[in-house]
Design a protein around this motif. Structure first.
Motif, PDB file in Angstrom:
ATOM      1  N   PRO A 326       0.781  -1.109  -0.019  1.00 30.70           N
ATOM      2  CA  PRO A 326      -0.345  -0.011  -0.006  1.00 30.70           C
ATOM      3  C   PRO A 326       0.988   1.458  -0.022  1.00 30.70           C
ATOM      4  N   VAL A 327       0.534   2.326  -0.752  1.00 32.78           N
ATOM      5  CA  VAL A 327       1.116   3.481  -0.939  1.00 32.78           C
ATOM      6  C   VAL A 327       0.138   4.575  -0.536  1.00 32.78           C
ATOM      7  N   PRO A 328      -0.290   4.722   0.626  1.00 30.49           N
ATOM      8  CA  PRO A 328      -1.145   5.771   0.852  1.00 30.49           C
ATOM      9  C   PRO A 328      -0.960   7.184   0.741  1.00 30.49           C
ATOM     10  N   VAL A 329      -1.971   8.039   0.100  1.00 33.28           N
ATOM     11  CA  VAL A 329      -1.693   9.245  -0.066  1.00 33.28           C
ATOM     12  C   VAL A 329      -2.497  10.227   0.762  1.00 33.28           C
ATOM     13  N   MET A 330      -3.928  10.047   0.877  1.00 31.84           N
ATOM     14  CA  MET A 330      -4.510  10.923   1.959  1.00 31.84           C
ATOM     15  C   MET A 330      -5.915  10.141   2.301  1.00 31.84           C
ATOM     16  N   ALA A 331      -6.662  11.106   2.987  1.00 32.64           N
ATOM     17  CA  ALA A 331      -7.887  10.974   3.412  1.00 32.64           C
ATOM     18  C   ALA A 331      -7.922   9.236   4.134  1.00 32.64           C
ATOM     19  N   ASP A 332      -8.801   8.471   3.521  1.00 31.55           N
ATOM     20  CA  ASP A 332      -8.972   7.199   4.541  1.00 31.55           C
ATOM     21  C   ASP A 332      -7.818   6.282   4.255  1.00 31.55           C
ATOM     22  N   GLN A 333      -6.982   6.513   2.978  1.00 27.33           N
ATOM     23  CA  GLN A 333      -5.969   5.537   2.626  1.00 27.33           C
ATOM     24  C   GLN A 333      -5.036   5.187   3.749  1.00 27.33           C
ATOM     25  N   PRO A 334      -4.517   6.042   4.577  1.00 23.55           N
ATOM     26  CA  PRO A 334      -3.445   5.555   5.618  1.00 23.55           C
ATOM     27  C   PRO A 334      -4.280   4.539   6.551  1.00 23.55           C
ATOM     28  N   PHE A 335      -5.475   4.565   6.771  1.00 27.31           N
ATOM     29  CA  PHE A 335      -6.276   3.651   7.640  1.00 27.31           C
ATOM     30  C   PHE A 335      -6.297   2.329   7.087  1.00 27.31           C
ATOM     31  N   TRP A 336      -6.632   2.246   5.738  1.00 23.94           N
ATOM     32  CA  TRP A 336      -6.688   0.960   5.057  1.00 23.94           C
ATOM     33  C   TRP A 336      -5.149   0.250   4.980  1.00 23.94           C
ATOM     34  N   ALA A 337      -4.285   1.208   4.611  1.00 28.10           N
ATOM     35  CA  ALA A 337      -2.928   0.649   4.796  1.00 28.10           C
ATOM     36  C   ALA A 337      -2.594   0.130   5.893  1.00 28.10           C
ATOM     37  N   SER A 338      -3.017   0.883   6.920  1.00 36.43           N
ATOM     38  CA  SER A 338      -2.502   0.213   8.556  1.00 36.43           C
ATOM     39  C   SER A 338      -3.201  -1.244   8.573  1.00 36.43           C
ATOM     40  N   ARG A 339      -4.669  -1.151   8.277  1.00 34.51           N
ATOM     41  CA  ARG A 339      -5.367  -2.643   8.449  1.00 34.51           C
ATOM     42  C   ARG A 339      -4.348  -3.482   7.543  1.00 34.51           C
ATOM     43  N   LEU A 340      -4.085  -3.121   6.368  1.00 39.47           N
ATOM     44  CA  LEU A 340      -3.471  -4.423   5.609  1.00 39.47           C
ATOM     45  C   LEU A 340      -2.288  -4.920   6.339  1.00 39.47           C
ATOM     46  N   TYR A 341      -1.501  -3.997   7.194  1.00 40.73           N
ATOM     47  CA  TYR A 341      -0.179  -4.459   7.764  1.00 40.73           C
ATOM     48  C   TYR A 341      -0.633  -5.160   8.953  1.00 40.73           C
ATOM     49  N   GLU A 342      -1.708  -4.862   9.609  1.00 45.46           N
ATOM     50  CA  GLU A 342      -2.351  -5.402  10.874  1.00 45.46           C
ATOM     51  C   GLU A 342      -2.711  -7.093  10.560  1.00 45.46           C
ATOM     52  N   LEU A 343      -3.282  -6.954   9.358  1.00 41.28           N
ATOM     53  CA  LEU A 343      -3.978  -8.387   8.864  1.00 41.28           C
ATOM     54  C   LEU A 343      -2.724  -9.340   8.308  1.00 41.28           C
ATOM     55  N   GLY A 344      -1.468  -8.834   8.036  1.00 41.64           N
ATOM     56  CA  GLY A 344      -0.451  -9.511   7.818  1.00 41.64           C
ATOM     57  C   GLY A 344      -0.105  -9.753   6.173  1.00 41.64           C
ATOM     58  N   VAL A 345      -0.955  -8.950   5.513  1.00 41.48           N
ATOM     59  CA  VAL A 345      -0.880  -9.156   3.845  1.00 41.48           C
ATOM     60  C   VAL A 345       0.120  -8.386   3.321  1.00 41.48           C
ATOM     61  N   THR A 346       1.030  -7.463   3.905  1.00 43.46           N
ATOM     62  CA  THR A 346       1.971  -6.494   3.617  1.00 43.46           C
ATOM     63  C   THR A 346       3.033  -6.498   4.568  1.00 43.46           C
ATOM     64  N   PRO A 347       4.339  -6.119   4.013  1.00 45.99           N
ATOM     65  CA  PRO A 347       5.412  -5.823   4.656  1.00 45.99           C
ATOM     66  C   PRO A 347       5.327  -4.761   5.450  1.00 45.99           C
ATOM     67  N   GLY A 348       4.550  -3.808   5.016  1.00 46.94           N
ATOM     68  CA  GLY A 348       4.223  -2.498   5.773  1.00 46.94           C
ATOM     69  C   GLY A 348       3.918  -1.406   4.534  1.00 46.94           C
ATOM     70  N   PRO A 349       3.105  -0.304   4.814  1.00 48.62           N
ATOM     71  CA  PRO A 349       2.903   0.621   4.002  1.00 48.62           C
ATOM     72  C   PRO A 349       3.975   1.452   3.464  1.00 48.62           C
ATOM     73  N   VAL A 350       3.928   2.007   2.269  1.00 43.99           N
ATOM     74  CA  VAL A 350       5.010   3.116   1.863  1.00 43.99           C
ATOM     75  C   VAL A 350       4.515   4.532   1.582  1.00 43.99           C
ATOM     76  N   PRO A 351       4.445   5.326   2.442  1.00 42.86           N
ATOM     77  CA  PRO A 351       3.726   6.437   2.308  1.00 42.86           C
ATOM     78  C   PRO A 351       4.179   7.449   0.941  1.00 42.86           C
ATOM     79  N   PHE A 352       3.200   7.894   0.274  1.00 39.49           N
ATOM     80  CA  PHE A 352       3.286   8.529  -0.917  1.00 39.49           C
ATOM     81  C   PHE A 352       4.665   9.338  -0.907  1.00 39.49           C
ATOM     82  N   GLN A 353       4.635   9.976  -0.036  1.00 36.42           N
ATOM     83  CA  GLN A 353       5.612  11.285  -0.004  1.00 36.42           C
ATOM     84  C   GLN A 353       6.912  10.684   0.172  1.00 36.42           C
ATOM     85  N   ASP A 354       7.072   9.511   0.592  1.00 35.76           N
ATOM     86  CA  ASP A 354       8.525   8.727   0.758  1.00 35.76           C
ATOM     87  C   ASP A 354       8.768   7.876  -0.277  1.00 35.76           C
TER      88      ASP A 354
END
Length: 403
Positions: A326-354
């Motif tokens: 997940p590469v969250p940009v804004m609004a609800d996207q950091p929330f869903w990216a965090s859920r994906l990490y907590e659910l174990g389906v990603t090594p972690g979010p990559v914030p768009f600004q990074d």
């Protein structure tokens, strides 16, 4: 029964309602979707009537950036809200026995429903009631740790959402002959949330009339067939990685296309790149750029999905049982990216600004090299497949019609 679904925003704010609308249509109801004109083909292609709501969400993103530089955001926001308010009023005046409203335009739907005597049901795609269990999507920050901080952050989210349309509601009330100075209508009840309880379990402190049903999957346009070029690319090698940023990053297509191409080379993978509103491009032996393709068809044919973590794309990736970056940009996207990490389906979010080619390439490698991510995604997909997200909402609507 004549049912009108009211929504506003990007494609992800519209597509799930096409699936819900088709289920309602199959149940014998007349169904229309009030959405921006740019989604008329999407709605109509799924066999539903479209009623226009003024506004171009893609252009609005650029307009907001320019307005911010000139200190004109307030005027632009007012014009945007008033346009949607007018569209909602006209759409309902076109005939409806029941309104289903998304969270964003809910204050407008509530107002018009009260004025015209049409009942309103909430049909939300994101958590929209404050809870002590987590901060709501789009929370600025928690006001201290723990349940009280989460509640305060959630209440702030709901208040800000109402404030977007507060002026438009006042003007709409006057236009529709509702008295000033009193609430526009009772709270919308009941409210159904169209996401899986396996992804976001229903908080115990939500009101009893608020439920989490399971996902409402977008309908495929009638007669849709995959492009031959895409089919050939998929057959020419191992499953590719999907990369797309949906409605985000308008105007950054050239920069992002170069970044994505370099990341794909660094990770040593094949990739299908969705143009989206950013206008991503790419072509070669190991990369193919495409337009809109139903995610339920494409994602199961991929090795992983790189996306902006919008609610709909997040859901589609989970449904397909594939790991994510997940590469969250804004609004609800950091929330869903965090859920994906907590659910174990990603090594972690990559914030768009990074985001850089190196960071993205390494994230793709990390995602694909850890089998646990795919195993967990497959487990969730099996659970989600057993859910019928529309059943309880259809049952309630049936009881309303019978009454």
């Amino acid at each position: 029964m004549r049912i009108l679904i009211i929504t506003a925003g990007s494609r992800g704010d519209v597509a799930p309602y096409t699936g819900l609308g088709r289920r309602l249509l199959d149940a014998g109801h007349e169904v229309a979707v009030a959405a921006h004109p740019s989604f008329a083909a999407l709605v109509g292609g799924c066999g539903l009537d479209h009623r226009p709501v003024p506004g171009d969400p893609q252009a609005l993103i650029g307009d907001w950036a320019r307005a911010a530089s000139r200190g004109e955001v307030q005027a632009l926001t007012r014009a945007y809200a008033d346009g949607i308010a007018d569209g909602v009023a006209e759409a309902v005046a076109g005939g409806a026995d029941l309104l289903l409203t998304a969270f964003g335009p809910a204050p407008l739907s509530r107002t018009v429903g009260a004025a015209l005597g049409v009942p309103v049901i909430g049909a939300y795609l994101v958590p929209a009631f404050a809870t002590g269990q987590f901060p709501l999507p789009n929370a600025r920050s928690t006001d201290g740790p723990g349940p009280e901080g989460n509640l305060a952050a959630g209440r702030d989210v709901v208040r800000r959402a109402e404030d977007v349309f507060a002026g438009a509601v006042t003007r709409l009330r006057a236009r529709l002959g509702l008295p000033a100075g009193v609430p526009s209508a009772p709270d919308i009840r009941p409210v159904f949330h169209g996401f899986s309880p396996l992804v976001v379990p229903r908080p115990a402190d939500w009101p009893s009339w608020v439920s989490v049903t399971g996902y409402w999957w977008p309908a495929r346009p009638d007669g849709w067939q995959p492009p031959a070029e895409l089919v050939d690319f998929l057959q020419a090698g191992p499953p590719p990685v999907f990369i797309g940023f949906g409605s985000m990053a308008v105007g950054e297509g050239e920069r992002l296309s170069e970044l994505v191409a370099a990341a794909v080379r660094r990770a040593g993978v094949r990739a299908v790149v969705q143009a989206g509103w950013a206008g991503l491009s790419g072509r070669g032996a190991d990369i193919l750029a495409i337009g809109d393709v139903p995610h339920d068809w494409l994602f199961p044919r991929t090795a992983a999905v790189v996306h902006h973590a919008g609610a709909g794309t997040t859901a589609a990736g989970l449904r397909a049982g594939v790991p994510a970056v997940p590469v969250p940009v804004m609004a609800d996207q950091p929330f869903w990216a965090s859920r994906l990490y907590e659910l174990g389906v990603t090594p972690g979010p990559v914030p768009f600004q990074d985001l850089t080619a190196e960071v993205l390439g390494d994230a793709i490698t990390a995602c694909l090299s850890e089998p646990a991510h795919r195993r967990r995604a497959s487990e969730l997909a099996r659970g989600i497949a057993a859910e019928d997200g529309t059943a309880s909402l259809l049952a309630h609507i049936g009881s309303v019609g019978a009454g």
